[in-house]
Design an enzyme around this catalytic site. Structure first.
Site, short mmCIF file in Angstrom:
data_model
loop_
_atom_site.label_atom_id
_atom_site.label_comp_id
_atom_site.label_asym_id
_atom_site.label_seq_id
_atom_site.Cartn_x
_atom_site.Cartn_y
_atom_site.Cartn_z
N GLY A 71 0.81 -1.21 0.00
CA GLY A 71 0.00 0.00 0.00
C GLY A 71 0.85 1.26 0.00
O GLY A 71 0.53 2.25 -0.68
N ASN A 147 -8.16 3.63 8.52
CA ASN A 147 -7.59 2.45 9.15
C ASN A 147 -7.87 2.38 10.65
O ASN A 147 -7.89 1.31 11.23
CB ASN A 147 -6.08 2.37 8.90
CG ASN A 147 -5.39 3.70 9.03
OD1 ASN A 147 -5.72 4.67 8.33
ND2 ASN A 147 -4.44 3.78 9.92
N HIS A 197 -1.62 -7.53 2.38
CA HIS A 197 -1.69 -8.11 3.73
C HIS A 197 -2.87 -7.63 4.56
O HIS A 197 -3.06 -8.10 5.68
CB HIS A 197 -0.36 -7.91 4.48
CG HIS A 197 -0.04 -6.53 4.94
ND1 HIS A 197 -0.05 -6.19 6.26
CD2 HIS A 197 0.32 -5.43 4.26
CE1 HIS A 197 0.31 -4.92 6.38
NE2 HIS A 197 0.53 -4.43 5.18
N CYS A 322 4.05 5.82 19.09
CA CYS A 322 5.02 6.14 20.13
C CYS A 322 6.19 6.86 19.49
O CYS A 322 6.92 6.27 18.70
CB CYS A 322 5.50 4.86 20.80
SG CYS A 322 6.63 5.19 22.15
C1 LIG Z 1 -5.06 3.11 4.93
C2 LIG Z 1 -3.69 2.53 4.74
N1 LIG Z 1 -2.94 2.95 3.72
C3 LIG Z 1 -1.72 2.45 3.48
C4 LIG Z 1 -1.17 1.48 4.29
C5 LIG Z 1 0.19 0.95 3.99
O1 LIG Z 1 0.13 -0.33 3.41
P1 LIG Z 1 1.40 -1.31 3.44
O2 LIG Z 1 1.56 -1.78 4.85
O3 LIG Z 1 1.05 -2.40 2.48
O4 LIG Z 1 2.58 -0.53 2.96
C6 LIG Z 1 -1.92 1.02 5.39
C7 LIG Z 1 -1.34 0.03 6.33
O5 LIG Z 1 -1.60 0.07 7.52
C8 LIG Z 1 -3.22 1.55 5.62
O6 LIG Z 1 -3.97 1.14 6.64
#
Ligand SMILES: Cc1ncc(COP(=O)(O)O)c(C=O)c1O
Length: 389
Positions: A71, A147, A197, A322
């Protein structure tokens, strides 16, 4: 010791079917997908089948799918592939750091970035996006699902605003993919990121939808892989795993399987709110993905609750980061107007396909007693109790 994992927005276990699909691509079918001989062609065909499956999940054409390392890379490719110094970009205050810190880098490069706010439910007002437009706006980058809270943004309305203004629209759908239907054409986006993932494929693989006609500058220079949009030999096994997980996610979405997950999520919420005082749902009243709930437990430190629950076998998380030894309250929750203490007292519960109703009952047995125990140790809570008695 029984262990239950309710932190699936951090990462998910690879589905057995995805793992089995990947297995032959480590040793048996090891070819380089760019090779013209049998070994290469066999791998190439498997990669293209995975691309079709990911395109089905995104509601786009296979030729519009670019495989990435996850991502973060998909977000970076969308943003840095389009934006030039002197451009203006619109984003939001609640983006994942993959977008937020990319926007900060853009600012350091001389771009201007407008971060639109959210309301108390964590929702962006599309009119704020419209009002933010300027003559030099190049890109709107606003996430589909948050997220930390799971709140779904009005991406279709934002897509219309972008189309009317002839501005590119990227949406980070990492936490939406596999949880709600995605149709890139209906959203009206030019770019959409997902990550393996988060949907039961392995870590280190993802994809970016790049709508036909969207001219992106690559981030990496090398061979002409991925139609020259992302150089580098493909992570074949990861891509196969992503394809299989995408296929299973699409079938589940079409078959209404997510109602089961939403029911488990609602049971967590309802039981906690009924049995724990001074607790509430962050993002309540907003549309949300079915697997996530974010709950505040006033008068405790979220971090302490995460650790106490982990010792008893339950894995959950805070949105807090943190940094330099101090716990910073989550930027998402503070953007929603939560005072820092309440933001620090918030916990995210996120479900995955592997979770069962028994897992939920295990969690619900632990949470009220653990919160009560931590509150007994809290001077603020005890003072409040003394005043009210
Ligand atoms: C909304 C969002 N964007 C991007 C990412 C990043 O993805 P990756 O862990 O595959 O780099 C995350 C991962 O937590 C996410 O929750």
């Amino acid at each position: 010791m029984q262990r239950v994992y309710l932190d699936n927005n951090a990462t998910t276990p690879v589905l057995p079917e995805a793992f089995e699909a990947m297995r032959p691509y480590f040793a048996e079918h090891f070819g380089n997908a760019s090779s013209i001989h049998h070994h290469g062609q066999e791998t190439r065909a498997a990669v293209e089948r995975a691309r079709e499956a990911v395109a089905e999940l995104m509601g786009c054409r296979a030729s519009e799918v670019v495989f990435t390392s996850g991502g973060t890379e998909a977000d970076n490719l969308a943003i840095f592939g389009l934006v030039r110094p002197d451009d203006h970009v619109i984003s939001s205050t609640i983006e994942h750091h993959a977008v937020l810190n990319s926007c900060k880098r853009l600012q350091a490069m001389g771009c201007e970035v407008t971060f639109v706010p959210v309301d108390g439910r964590g929702l962006i007002d599309p009119d704020d996006v419209r009002r933010g437009l300027r003559a030099n706006t190049r890109l709107i980058t606003i996430m589909m699902a948050n997220n930390e809270t799971g709140v779904l943004q009005p991406v279709e309305e934002i897509g219309k605003i972008a189309a009317e203004a002839d501005v590119y629209f990227h949406t980070d759908a990492v936490q939406a993919a596999g949880k709600v239907p995605i149709q890139t054409k209906r959203i009206g986006c030019d770019l959409l990121s997902l990550s393996g993932h988060k949907l039961h494929a392995p870590q280190g693989v993802g994809a970016l939808y790049v709508g036909k006609g969207t001219l992106l500058q690559p981030l990496f220079y090398g061979g002409s892989h991925e139609r020259s949009r992302r150089a580098g030999t493909e992570n074949v096994a990861g891509i196969i795993g992503l394809g299989k997980a995408a296929e299973i996610a699409k079938t589940a979405l079409d078959g209404g399987d997510l109602a089961r997950m939403a029911a488990m999520r609602d049971r967590i919420q309802e039981t906690i709110l009924a049995s724990v005082e001074a607790a509430g749902v962050n993002g309540e009243g907003a549309p949300r993905v079915p697997n996530t709930t974010n709950i505040y437990f006033d008068y405790i430190e979220g971090e302490a609750l995460v650790i106490a629950l982990d010792l008893k076998g339950l894995a959950v998380s805070t949105g807090a980061a943190c940094s330099s030894g101090a716990i910073e309250p989550s930027h998402v929750l503070t953007a929603m107007g939560l005072p820092p203490d309440r933001a620090r007292a918030s916990i995210r519960f996120s479900l995955g396909k592997q979770n069962t109703p028994e897992d939920i009952e295990f969690a619900l047995q632990l949470i009220p007693q653990t919160v009560a125990h931590l509150r007994e140790l809290s001077p603020v809570y005890n003072r409040k109790q003394a005043i009210s008695s």
